[in-house]
Write an enzyme that holds these catalytic residues in place. Structure first.
Site, short mmCIF file in Angstrom:
data_model
loop_
_atom_site.label_atom_id
_atom_site.label_comp_id
_atom_site.label_asym_id
_atom_site.label_seq_id
_atom_site.Cartn_x
_atom_site.Cartn_y
_atom_site.Cartn_z
N GLU A 1 39.72 73.94 36.90
CA GLU A 1 38.99 75.19 37.09
C GLU A 1 39.97 76.30 37.50
O GLU A 1 41.12 76.02 37.87
CB GLU A 1 37.92 74.98 38.18
CG GLU A 1 36.92 73.87 37.88
CD GLU A 1 35.92 74.20 36.76
OE1 GLU A 1 36.21 75.08 35.91
OE2 GLU A 1 34.85 73.57 36.73
N ASN B 1 34.71 79.68 31.45
CA ASN B 1 35.55 80.29 32.50
C ASN B 1 37.03 80.00 32.28
O ASN B 1 37.84 80.22 33.17
CB ASN B 1 35.13 79.77 33.88
CG ASN B 1 35.37 78.28 34.05
OD1 ASN B 1 35.78 77.60 33.12
ND2 ASN B 1 35.13 77.77 35.26
N HIS C 1 38.44 77.02 31.69
CA HIS C 1 38.99 75.72 32.09
C HIS C 1 39.34 74.86 30.89
O HIS C 1 38.75 75.01 29.82
CB HIS C 1 38.06 74.98 33.07
CG HIS C 1 36.83 74.35 32.48
ND1 HIS C 1 35.67 74.16 33.20
CD2 HIS C 1 36.56 73.84 31.25
CE1 HIS C 1 34.77 73.56 32.44
NE2 HIS C 1 35.28 73.36 31.25
N ASP D 1 38.89 63.55 31.21
CA ASP D 1 38.28 63.66 32.53
C ASP D 1 37.07 62.75 32.67
O ASP D 1 36.62 62.15 31.68
CB ASP D 1 37.90 65.13 32.82
CG ASP D 1 37.30 65.84 31.62
OD1 ASP D 1 36.81 65.15 30.70
OD2 ASP D 1 37.32 67.08 31.59
#
Ligand code: F6R
Length: 254
Positions: free
Chosen positions: A141, A134, A136, A65
């Site tokens: 996400e 979280n 990801h 990314d």
């Protein structure tokens, strides 16, 4: 899923490097991750390179990314980060370390071109992954389609908060990124996810033992035929079947 539990983050790095060097020495296409977790593995790989135990000269690499809106030359761009923490210390050919074009005028086009570049290279042999608190992976996400392709993603407030440590303050953290999609990541032939620390323990539990769910994007690893997860004891601490995973790891049939 192969689950390896090690006592310390340093042992996680060594176990991960043991797997990675086999691919590098075979000239494989490597998927790299940024963030704090893989840094110890990159240092271990650099030490092995200096001892002439591994070479990256025949490999190419794709990053997971990249932030949108940061110039490549920005020290927190992932283009710069991976060079600073790893690839410039070993014999990678610099042009063969590719990342999504986060500063492109047309993000959709840049995302599609990145997926295409991975395909043209014959796909990724081993993709290294970290996991967000979280759940990801990459910057996929919660609510990401499990089949998503490389695309523009809005960062979750928790991700912005978690990554503020790399920037002057929270306001300087980019709000968008280009990320390989979950479908893109799933096409890599081997997934290698590393997690350390208690702050990852609930995401790790959801990934390994929770339902397959877009709410925990890392749970997509449950569908992959070859996924290796290497955890330290803290990251593994909420796993219900902890003892079983340890037993399996210690009694592998040869
Ligand atoms: C980094 C990336 C992220 C991180 C994750 C964990 O390229 O794609 O998914 O792997 O946010 O970050 P750390 O390792 O800093 O806890």
């Amino acid at each position: 899923m192969d689950i390896l539990i090690r006592s310390t983050p340093a042992e996680v790095a060594i176990a991960a490097a043991d797997i990675f060097v086999r691919y590098a020495n075979a000239g494989a296409t490597l998927g790299l991750a940024t963030g704090s977790t893989p840094v110890a593995m990159y240092q271990e790989l650099t030490a092995r390179y200096e001892r002439q135990e591994v070479s990256f000269a025949r490999s190419r690499a794709f990053l997971l990314d990249e932030y949108v809106g940061l110039a490549r030359s920005h020290e927190q761009s992932y283009y710069s980060t991976i060079r600073r923490v790893f690839t410039s210390h070993v014999d990678f050919i610099d042009e063969l370390v590719q990342s999504p074009e986060g500063d492109a005028a047309d993000s959709d086009r840049a995302a599609a071109a990145y997926d295409q570049a991975i395909r043209h290279a014959g796909g990724i042999d081993i993709q290294l992954l970290g996991i967000g608190g979280n759940g990801h992976i990459g910057f996929n996400e919660p609510s990401s389609s499990l089949q998503s392709r490389t695309r523009l993603e809005t960062l979750h407030p928790r991700t912005v908060q978690d990554n503020a440590r790399f920037f002057e303050n929270t306001d300087s953290v980019p709000r968008y990124a280009l990320t390989q999609g979950l479908g893109t990541i799933s096409e890599a032939r081997h997934l290698l996810l590393l997690a350390t620390g208690t702050e990852k323990s609930s995401a790790v539990r959801d990934m390994v033992e929770g339902p397959l769910s877009a709410h925990c994007p890392a749970s997509v690893l449950q569908l992959h035929p070859r996924a290796t997860v290497i955890l330290d004891e803290d990251a593994a601490s909420q796993l219900e079947d902890y003892e079983y995973y340890r037993f399996v790891d210690e009694h592998r049939p040869h």
